[in-house]
Design a protein around this motif. Structure first.
Motif, PDB file in Angstrom:
ATOM      1  N   ILE A 186       0.871  -1.174   0.000  1.00  0.00           N
ATOM      2  CA  ILE A 186       0.000   0.000   0.000  1.00  0.00           C
ATOM      3  C   ILE A 186       0.907   1.222   0.000  1.00  0.00           C
ATOM      4  O   ILE A 186       1.854   1.309   0.759  1.00  0.00           O
ATOM      5  CB  ILE A 186      -0.903   0.010   1.242  1.00  0.00           C
ATOM      6  N   LEU A 187       0.632   2.174  -0.859  1.00  0.00           N
ATOM      7  CA  LEU A 187       1.458   3.379  -0.905  1.00  0.00           C
ATOM      8  C   LEU A 187       1.185   4.238   0.320  1.00  0.00           C
ATOM      9  O   LEU A 187       0.050   4.521   0.652  1.00  0.00           O
ATOM     10  CB  LEU A 187       1.176   4.175  -2.169  1.00  0.00           C
ATOM     11  N   ALA A 194      -3.222   6.131  -7.846  1.00  0.00           N
ATOM     12  CA  ALA A 194      -3.593   4.951  -8.615  1.00  0.00           C
ATOM     13  C   ALA A 194      -3.174   5.102 -10.067  1.00  0.00           C
ATOM     14  O   ALA A 194      -3.297   6.141 -10.660  1.00  0.00           O
ATOM     15  CB  ALA A 194      -5.104   4.757  -8.535  1.00  0.00           C
ATOM     16  N   GLN A 195      -2.680   4.006 -10.618  1.00  0.00           N
ATOM     17  CA  GLN A 195      -2.293   3.997 -12.011  1.00  0.00           C
ATOM     18  C   GLN A 195      -3.478   3.558 -12.854  1.00  0.00           C
ATOM     19  O   GLN A 195      -4.262   2.707 -12.465  1.00  0.00           O
ATOM     20  CB  GLN A 195      -1.120   3.024 -12.225  1.00  0.00           C
ATOM     21  N   ILE A 197      -1.878   1.390  -4.699  1.00  0.00           N
ATOM     22  CA  ILE A 197      -1.527   0.961  -6.042  1.00  0.00           C
ATOM     23  C   ILE A 197      -2.687   0.163  -6.611  1.00  0.00           C
ATOM     24  O   ILE A 197      -3.211  -0.747  -5.967  1.00  0.00           O
ATOM     25  CB  ILE A 197      -0.248   0.109  -6.046  1.00  0.00           C
ATOM     26  N   ILE A 198      -3.058   0.486  -7.833  1.00  0.00           N
ATOM     27  CA  ILE A 198      -4.107  -0.257  -8.522  1.00  0.00           C
ATOM     28  C   ILE A 198      -3.460  -1.165  -9.549  1.00  0.00           C
ATOM     29  O   ILE A 198      -2.627  -0.725 -10.345  1.00  0.00           O
ATOM     30  CB  ILE A 198      -5.095   0.712  -9.207  1.00  0.00           C
ATOM     31  N   GLU A 213      -8.113  -3.253  -9.248  1.00  0.00           N
ATOM     32  CA  GLU A 213      -8.233  -3.721  -7.874  1.00  0.00           C
ATOM     33  C   GLU A 213      -7.059  -3.196  -7.072  1.00  0.00           C
ATOM     34  O   GLU A 213      -5.942  -3.072  -7.585  1.00  0.00           O
ATOM     35  CB  GLU A 213      -8.252  -5.252  -7.815  1.00  0.00           C
ATOM     36  N   SER A 214      -7.294  -2.921  -5.813  1.00  0.00           N
ATOM     37  CA  SER A 214      -6.200  -2.588  -4.907  1.00  0.00           C
ATOM     38  C   SER A 214      -5.260  -3.778  -4.808  1.00  0.00           C
ATOM     39  O   SER A 214      -5.685  -4.927  -4.725  1.00  0.00           O
ATOM     40  CB  SER A 214      -6.754  -2.243  -3.520  1.00  0.00           C
ATOM     41  N   ILE A 215      -3.971  -3.491  -4.778  1.00  0.00           N
ATOM     42  CA  ILE A 215      -2.990  -4.569  -4.759  1.00  0.00           C
ATOM     43  C   ILE A 215      -3.097  -5.437  -3.505  1.00  0.00           C
ATOM     44  O   ILE A 215      -2.796  -6.621  -3.534  1.00  0.00           O
ATOM     45  CB  ILE A 215      -1.569  -3.983  -4.904  1.00  0.00           C
TER      46      ILE A 215
END
Length: 840
Positions: free
Chosen positions: A14-15, A22-23, A46-47, A55-57
């Motif tokens: 998680i950043l 998000a990318q 991060i996506i 989705e969230s990583i």
């Protein structure tokens, strides 16, 4: 300065606040995402698109490591090899420089043939190399582990590399950087993004120039360009929104490489210690090497051995072209997504494949044949003439290949905010390849050298037998180039998935793909252009069809909002194929499909208000019909040397992957982390011919797979400190460990373990101007990057003896006493450099 957040093995990061937002991908508005991306306090995660949706990583129940553009820059990741050192469970060998890609995920390695890992750039499956990909033109790169066949399709048997390039934005911005380093390293990167028509048309363009003169390019080395690399690339994306529910993205990219000969050396016949006189006797009869292969400075052939066809000393010339078009249509509550892609690669190389300063054009012994002339009235036992089998070898590898790939996919997604969700789609893939050689490399000088070697060899053999003369019983030497080949791969598949939320915390997903792949190989006569003939007299035009059904089942449970537990079972396949003209000539023309079932159990966790990220996954893979290299001579071919891909047997793989990141609030600016992968591979059934020649028993049971490290780990420590209101500094150190890897399934020759330590100091002014000083491989690690079993063609190496006399001009290609050697690729030593970067 933005906080560095390290990407991790298991989809881990998680950043922290201040990191990139998000990318974007094809399912979302890149321009809208960029507006968030420009907000340093957005605090988004991060996506990733590991399941072809955003989705969230930390929420995706798939093992995936993700790196943002900022991660790549701050960690000094300039290419896919650097990325593999930061990603346990992912190994990327480079024994052939930038010529070929050999990625390994979770132990499922290969030597010849295709890797089980496919690469996707903006949703397009690319078959060309990514060794020289412009990492300054990447928004995100994901290493997705485990079989991805259900959603990503062809040859994602052990995983996939999913790349999203720099996307257009609704706000004007960009960056430029200039790097200078030892050994005349220069790299200039630039990218610019912004609107053409606000809210309607956006663009992104990036370019790279890279030049490097290797430490091995020194006057004492005969090759004037060994280890040198040069690249130029440019690419751009245009995003158009004709209507509020329709987004189209077009991308064009071009890359060219011009490399010298990669650094290579050879551990020769004289150093072999298994099944040789005075060596370790393992009960077989093929010479081999046991232990860590030692390295010395590289010694590839220079201009006297390699004709000046693609530059002094040989090397690589490559041109790559990429086009993609991605469309997204909103059809009410449903989404229709389509992708079309085209790639083209022109590939030319000329390399000295034995790693020795000699042996360019020679006639090598294969025999002798029992042809003795002593006609009456000669006394009994008198030898007048002897026949010896001789074959021409110049020990250079050269290619003049062209491949084109076409990809198309269309899918329909149901609304994703409902308890029951589904997807259905179709996919088409076609690859056409023309496989030829550099005709200019077949020079009169080459032919003369081979003929002279033949005559010298015959003289030596005659003297050793005490005969009046010797002759080539194999007939006149064939000095012509091999015939050109054309191959086609065509893959069509349909796929779908369903997901159901049993509750707010429990979800089950099922995915399925059916695929049919048709392959065709044709070999042509170079002079007439007509098809050559197989051994049975039929035209050399062969076809094969492979069908595969590849499901994946996932169940995930949110134990708490910050703790995810998941389990999955997935099947992957790696298509079979052809071994080319030489394989068919000796009865080893085809090999079958390889398949795997992988079972995984994992947990992703955030503790103490996201100060600690800890993820762990364990997996078990069972492989059937494992594809690996076998030597033609060991298989019984009596008049050639070479290798083919064969199905050797069954393999089990166990693995555990752990990742942890700690950003303690009590120590502002400090980030500590590390990750580790343990991968244990073992044959449970199978045989291999060289195994029998070395050990006297071909059974592979209990042997480990080659090229896979049992242990892989990395750690890092960052300290980000504000010096003034305008200035900050970042201190960073990275360590990367890889345990020793076996060269072959014999589990004898190995690379030795390696540990590299990197450090960086970055001074940042107002978050837009920075200066970085770095040191790479501070430990001066010199273990080879890879080891490959080969031949030692050095004259008089002792592999061929006649009546106690070593034949100084030849070696033995037969299985017994074969002149084995082991190639290795040299690692770059300690080096320093600096990077100036400007963002706007």
């Amino acid at each position: 300065m933005k906080m560095i957040v390290r990407s991790a093995l298991l989809a881990a990061t998680i950043l922290t606040p201040g990191a990139l937002a998000a990318q974007d991908n094809d399912n979302a508005s890149s321009a809208d995402a960029a507006e968030q991306d420009n907000d340093p306090d957005s605090g988004n995660v991060i996506i990733v698109t590991a399941r072809k949706k955003e989705e969230s990583i930390q929420d995706v129940p798939v093992a995936v490591s993700a790196f943002t553009s900022e991660d790549l820059f701050e960690q000094g990741i300039r290419d896919i090899e650097d990325l593999s050192r930061r990603t346990p469970g992912f190994v990327f060998d480079t024994p052939f420089g930038r010529q070929f890609d050999r990625p390994i995920i979770r132990g499922q390695a290969n030597i010849l043939g295709d890797s089980g890992v496919s690469v996707f750039i903006d949703n397009v499956n690319v078959t060309q190399s990514i060794r020289s990909l412009n990492f300054g033109d990447i928004d995100t790169i994901e290493i997705i582990k485990g079989p991805q066949s259900a959603l990503f399709g062809r040859n994602t048997y052990s995983g996939a590399i999913n790349i999203t390039t720099r996307q257009p934005t609704n706000d004007f911005g960009g960056e430029f950087s200039f790097e200078i380093g030892e050994d005349n390293l220069y790299e200039l990167l630039g990218n610019v993004r912004g609107p053409i028509v606000e809210d309607k048309v956006f663009f992104s363009i990036a370019a790279r120039y890279y030049d490097f003169q290797s430490e091995f390019d020194i006057p004492s080395n005969a090759n004037p360009s060994v280890g040198n690399e040069s690249s130029f690339s440019i690419g751009g994306t245009l995003e158009v929104r004709p209507t509020p529910g329709w987004t189209t993205k077009f991308r064009l990219a071009y890359n060219e490489d011009d490399d010298g000969h990669f650094p290579i050396g050879l551990l020769g016949f004289e150093d072999l210690n298994v099944n040789v006189p005075g060596g370790i006797d393992l009960g077989g009869d093929q010479p081999f090497f046991q232990g860590v292969v030692p390295t010395a400075p590289p010694n590839p052939s220079g201009p006297p051995q390699i004709p000046d066809v693609i530059g002094p000393g040989g090397g690589l010339e490559r041109e790559e072209f990429f086009f993609s078009m991605n469309n997204e249509f909103e059809l009410g509550e449903y989404t229709l997504v389509s992708t079309f892609g085209y790639t083209r690669e022109d590939f030319r190389d000329l390399i000295d494949s034995d790693g020795q300063p000699e042996s360019f054009g020679t006639a090598r012994i294969f025999g002798p044949f029992p042809a003795v002339f002593a006609p009456p009235p000669a006394p009994p036992g008198t030898i007048i003439g002897v026949g010896v089998g001789l074959l021409p070898f110049d020990f250079t590898t050269n290619d003049d290949d062209l491949q084109e790939t076409y990809v198309a996919e269309i899918r329909l997604d149901s609304p994703q905010d409902r308890p029951f969700r589904w997807r259905i789609g179709g996919y088409y893939f076609r690859n056409d390849e023309e496989d030829d050689v550099l005709l200019d490399a077949f020079t009169p000088e080459r032919d003369a050298a081979i003929i002279a070697s033949e005559q010298a060899t015959l003289s030596q053999v005659a003297a050793a037998f005490g005969a009046a003369f010797a002759f080539n019983a194999a007939g006149p030497l064939d000095l012509a180039p091999p015939p050109p080949e054309e191959s086609t791969i065509e893959n069509f598949s349909v796929f779908g998935s369903v997901a159901y939320d049993f509750s707010d915390r429990l979800t089950a997903t099922a995915e399925l793909r059916w695929a049919e792949e048709q392959q065709r190989l044709r070999v042509f006569d170079r002079d007439t252009g007509v098809l050559t003939s197989l051994a049975d007299g039929s035209p050399f035009d062969v076809e094969a069809t492979f069908n595969a059904v590849t499901p994946r089942f996932i169940i995930d449970f949110d134990a708490t909002p910050d703790n995810l537990v998941y389990a999955s079972a997935s099947r992957g396949t790696k298509p079979g194929g052809f071994n080319g003209a030489q394989g068919f000539e000796f009865g080893f023309g085809t090999f079958d499909e390889e398949s795997v079932w992988q079972f995984e159990l994992g947990s992703k966790n955030a503790f103490f208000n996201n100060q600690l990220i800890f993820n762990i996954a364990g997996f078990f893979s069972t492989l059937t019909d494992y594809q690996l290299t076998e030597n033609l001579a060991a298989l019984g071919a009596a008049s050639t040397v070479g290798s083919v891909t064969a199905n050797l047997g069954d393999v089990d793989i166990f693995g555990v992957e752990i990742d942890a990141i700690w950003s303690p609030q009590a120590l502002p600016g400090v980030t500590l982390g590390g990750n580790y992968a343990w991968t244990d591979t073992e044959f449970t059934d199978g045989t291999e011919a060289t195994q029998g020649a070395v050990f006297g028993d071909p059974d592979l049971t209990g042997q480990s797979l080659p090229r896979q490290a049992r242990h892989q780990a990395s750690f890092y420590a960052d300290y980000d400190v504000e010096l003034t209101d305008d200035f900050s500094a970042l201190f960073s150190v990275n360590g990367n460990y890889l345990s020793s890897r076996f060269a072959q399934v014999q589990n004898l020759a190995e690379t030795g373990e390696s540990f590299e330590l990197d450090a960086r100091i970055t001074f940042d002014y107002r978050d837009n101007l920075s200066l970085t000083f770095y040191g790479r491989n501070l430990t001066n690690e010199d273990a080879p990057l890879g080891v490959l079993r080969f031949l030692d063609p050095s004259g008089g190496n002792g592999s061929f003896v006649v009546n106690g006399v070593v034949i100084e001009n030849g070696f033995n290609l037969a299985s017994a006493g074969q002149s084995r050697g082991f190639q290795y690729n040299n690692r770059r030593s300690r080096r320093f450099g600096a990077i100036l970067r400007y963002r706007f």
